[in-house]
Design a protein around this motif. Structure first.
Motif, PDB file in Angstrom:
ATOM      1  N   ALA A   1       0.835  -1.210   0.000  1.00 11.17           N
ATOM      2  CA  ALA A   1       0.000   0.000   0.000  1.00 11.17           C
ATOM      3  C   ALA A   1       0.867   1.257   0.000  1.00 11.17           C
ATOM      4  O   ALA A   1       0.567   2.241  -0.692  1.00 11.17           O
ATOM      5  N   GLU A   2       1.949   1.218   0.771  1.00 14.27           N
ATOM      6  CA  GLU A   2       2.853   2.371   0.797  1.00 14.27           C
ATOM      7  C   GLU A   2       3.554   2.580  -0.535  1.00 14.27           C
ATOM      8  O   GLU A   2       3.738   3.711  -0.991  1.00 14.27           O
ATOM      9  N   ASN A   3       3.929   1.482  -1.181  1.00 14.07           N
ATOM     10  CA  ASN A   3       4.659   1.577  -2.444  1.00 14.07           C
ATOM     11  C   ASN A   3       3.744   1.766  -3.644  1.00 14.07           C
ATOM     12  O   ASN A   3       4.202   2.170  -4.720  1.00 14.07           O
ATOM     13  N   GLY A   4       2.473   1.461  -3.476  1.00 17.54           N
ATOM     14  CA  GLY A   4       1.535   1.610  -4.581  1.00 17.54           C
ATOM     15  C   GLY A   4       1.649   0.518  -5.627  1.00 17.54           C
ATOM     16  O   GLY A   4       1.071   0.637  -6.717  1.00 17.54           O
ATOM     17  N   THR A   5       2.372  -0.550  -5.323  1.00 18.33           N
ATOM     18  CA  THR A   5       2.518  -1.661  -6.268  1.00 18.33           C
ATOM     19  C   THR A   5       2.803  -2.936  -5.493  1.00 18.33           C
ATOM     20  O   THR A   5       3.463  -2.895  -4.439  1.00 18.33           O
ATOM     21  N   PRO A   6       2.306  -4.062  -5.955  1.00 16.97           N
ATOM     22  CA  PRO A   6       2.527  -5.309  -5.210  1.00 16.97           C
ATOM     23  C   PRO A   6       3.932  -5.866  -5.433  1.00 16.97           C
ATOM     24  O   PRO A   6       4.428  -5.899  -6.552  1.00 16.97           O
ATOM     25  N   ALA A   7       4.543  -6.303  -4.366  1.00 18.34           N
ATOM     26  CA  ALA A   7       5.838  -6.968  -4.450  1.00 18.34           C
ATOM     27  C   ALA A   7       5.637  -8.423  -4.860  1.00 18.34           C
ATOM     28  O   ALA A   7       4.545  -8.969  -4.746  1.00 18.34           O
ATOM     29  N   ARG A   8       6.708  -9.044  -5.318  1.00 13.06           N
ATOM     30  CA  ARG A   8       6.686 -10.465  -5.656  1.00 13.06           C
ATOM     31  C   ARG A   8       7.141 -11.281  -4.449  1.00 13.06           C
ATOM     32  O   ARG A   8       7.912 -10.801  -3.610  1.00 13.06           O
ATOM     33  N   GLY A   9       6.665 -12.511  -4.371  1.00 16.59           N
ATOM     34  CA  GLY A   9       7.064 -13.360  -3.255  1.00 16.59           C
ATOM     35  C   GLY A   9       6.708 -14.808  -3.513  1.00 16.59           C
ATOM     36  O   GLY A   9       5.993 -15.134  -4.464  1.00 16.59           O
TER      37      GLY A   9
END
Length: 372
Positions: A226-234
């Protein structure tokens, strides 16, 4: 057919990296492409298999009930006449229609079925604004949406539609059949129940504390996204190291295979990261799912209504497959007619594309017997 049947097909750790993080088993390394781990897509127009000269392939687009556009390939036998039985085909989890599902659709069309191999929502060429996120609900819906589309085709008998699913999409196919009465039969190969795998770990090894730790990990990742505005991969199946700490990563499979890779990781690598099965749009070939993908699978278990299943099911699994227990458990727990086909000497990935081991003769017979 008897209530339960177990056959051995006659023919010539966990999924995708988790065992690699938790097992001490070793295997001989598998060679990557000459450029050091970025194998080029094979020829054949970007497909990992040759199109049968008895089959016509046409790209198609349609929408599921959430309004997401699904992109697939429709395989139709060239010499067939009249209305035909049809199959919706998808899987494995993180693969695309140019890989295993297309190979199955191509083969089954050559045997007299209309077969549609599709990319699930958010993956491959299908729609969805967020890329490479998985949902047990929406992926299940994608099978029913494909039944919608097939039932409108003039060459299809809409009362003779079944599902063929591979690996991680198998759980969605069986779940779709528990609520969609138009689905008359389901066949699976190398079945995975992704809700069980993601929320419990391979062979249900997660302790309650580990389950809570994984839930806390992906829950807190939501604030980061939410802070970055984009989903990380995992990693969608979250492993633990020897000290009990969560292992993170942004690739399902390594770019090159370590010499001490465990056999399961090595077998997946040999398909997804070499010319045998590589595709540029495949998550498993290149990247990972979104890190918060486990959330849906923790909250919404597949197979929750297995007791409502009313159509016959064929479950094919390799004798040496690490995933074999998923098929065995559905075979044991299903209230309807099920047939368990154990393929001698085959592992999980062999049933993706090793045509000498995939029990296509039995699959063909199963569908013709039950789509009538």
């Amino acid at each position: 057919m008897e209530r339960r049947r177990v056959l051995k097909a006659v023919g010539a750790g966990t999924a995708l990296g988790v065992i690699g993080a938790t097992s001490a088993l070793t295997a001989s390394p598998v060679s990557a492409a000459p450029d050091g781990g970025s194998p080029a897509a094979t020829g054949r127009g970007g497909y990992t298999f040759e199109l049968s000269d008895r089959v016509r392939r046409t790209p198609v687009r349609y929408r599921n009930r959430f309004g997401i556009e699904i992109v697939g390939d429709l395989y139709v036998p060239k010499d067939a006449s009249g209305k035909l039985p049809a199959l919706a085909v998808s899987g494995p989890f993180g693969a695309v229609k140019e890989q295993s599902s297309g190979l199955y659709a191509n083969e089954l069309a050559s045997r007299g079925f209309v077969a549609l191999a599709f990319d699930p929502s958010f993956t491959g060429q299908s729609g969805g604004d967020v890329r490479d996120v998985a949902s047990p609900d929406i992926f299940t819906e994608d099978f029913s949406a494909t039944v919608d589309f097939l039932g409108l085709q003039r060459r299809v008998d809409r009362e003779r539609i079944g599902l063929q699913a591979i690996c991680g999409l198998s759980g969605m196919a069986i779940t779709a059949a528990t609520s969609d009465s138009r689905i008359k039969a389901v066949a699976t190969t190398s079945m995975y129940d992704m809700s069980r795998s993601i929320s419990r770990g391979h062979q249900d090894y997660y302790t309650p504390e580990q389950q809570r730790a994984v839930a806390d990990y992906y829950s807190r990742q939501r604030w980061v996204d939410a802070e970055n505005g984009t989903p990380a991969r995992g990693l969608h199946e979250v492993p633990f190291d020897e000290h009990g700490n969560i292992v993170t990563g942004d690739r399902v499979l390594p770019e090159t295979l370590p010499e001490d890779a465990d056999p399961v990781t090595a077998s997946f690598f040999d398909y997804y990261r070499t010319d045998r099965g590589y595709h540029k749009r495949s998550i498993n070939s290149n990247t990972a799912w979104t890190a918060t993908t486990p959330a849906s699978f923790f909250g919404f278990p597949l197979m929750a209504h297995l007791d409502r299943l009313s159509c016959p099911v064929l479950l094919a699994a390799g004798a040496n497959a690490h995933s074999r227990y998923y098929s065995e458990d559905v075979h044991k727990d299903s209230p309807t007619d099920t047939e368990l086909v154990i393929v001698p000497e085959a592992d999980h990935v062999d049933l993706y594309d090793r045509k000498g081991r995939i029990p296509f003769d039995r699959i063909e017979t199963f569908f013709f017997e039950n789509l009538k």
